[in-house]
Design an enzyme around this catalytic site. Structure first.
Site, PDB file in Angstrom:
ATOM      1  N   ASP A 127       0.890  -1.167   0.000  1.00  0.00           N
ATOM      2  CA  ASP A 127       0.000   0.000   0.000  1.00  0.00           C
ATOM      3  C   ASP A 127       0.923   1.211   0.000  1.00  0.00           C
ATOM      4  OD1 ASP A 127      -2.245   1.650   0.215  1.00  0.00           O
ATOM      5  OD2 ASP A 127      -2.187   1.593   2.405  1.00  0.00           O
ATOM      6  N   ASP A 180      -3.104   0.761   6.751  1.00  0.00           N
ATOM      7  CA  ASP A 180      -2.145   0.564   5.659  1.00  0.00           C
ATOM      8  C   ASP A 180      -1.675  -0.893   5.603  1.00  0.00           C
ATOM      9  OD1 ASP A 180      -1.612   3.578   5.001  1.00  0.00           O
ATOM     10  OD2 ASP A 180      -1.381   3.386   7.168  1.00  0.00           O
ATOM     11  N   GLU A 218      -1.234  -1.110  -4.905  1.00  0.00           N
ATOM     12  CA  GLU A 218      -2.526  -0.446  -5.065  1.00  0.00           C
ATOM     13  C   GLU A 218      -2.336   0.705  -6.033  1.00  0.00           C
ATOM     14  OE1 GLU A 218      -6.246   1.259  -2.477  1.00  0.00           O
ATOM     15  OE2 GLU A 218      -4.258   1.404  -1.600  1.00  0.00           O
TER      16      GLU A 218
END
Length: 167
Positions: free
Chosen positions: A17, A151, A78
């Site tokens: 992330d 996260d 992501e």
């Protein structure tokens, strides 16, 4: 246990992330039959007082260390979308570029997923919220008992999305 998994036919996926203040990471072993095991997960943080260049170096250096500890088969990122803060969006885009460089340099394929794709893969619903994501990840995977930031959960979801999408 890790050595045993490396000799298995599964893959080790590094889910990320992206961020420069805090970068969520997950090293997930996936054996190809819809079961996975989180080998490691956490957050990599940088010092707010440092320049952006130092912060970028700090988070990327920690990601590279994961390659020395694990036989990474793929990186999953992501694909973030910002609509409000252009400065933050630019910085996160630079982190993503550095992570893409790492993947290329290490010779591992890189896969990108939108937040909607991750939510669908984990919760079955593209509108799932953070709580639904956490709940499903805790049901789908055996996770060690510890406090996790969003996260970190996001990185676990990204790695799992890659595992089930790229069989």
């Amino acid at each position: 246990m890790f050595t045993q998994m490396q000799n298995n036919t599964g893959k080790i996926i590094l889910g990320i992330d992206p961020g420069y203040d805090r970068l969520g990471v997950c090293v997930l072993f996936y054996n190809g039959d819809s079961s996975g095991e989180v080998i490691y997960s956490g957050c990599i943080s940088s010092q707010k007082k440092d320049t952006f260049e130092k912060r970028l170096y700090a988070v990327c250096s920690e990601v590279e260390k994961l390659f020395s500890l694990h036989t990474i088969s793929a990186i999953a990122l992501e694909d973030v979308f910002f609509q409000n803060n252009q400065k933050t969006a630019t910085k996160v885009a630079e982190v993503r570029g550095a992570l893409k460089y790492i993947a290329q340099n290490k010779g591992v394929p890189l896969f990108e997923y939108t937040p909607n794709q991750i939510k669908v893969a984990v919760t079955g619903n593209g509108r799932g919220d953070k709580t639904a994501m956490r709940d499903m990840l805790e049901k789908m995977l055996i996770l060690e008992e510890k406090k996790r930031l969003d996260d970190e959960f996001d990185a676990i979801g990204i790695a799992l999305t890659c595992a089930v999408s790229e069989r």
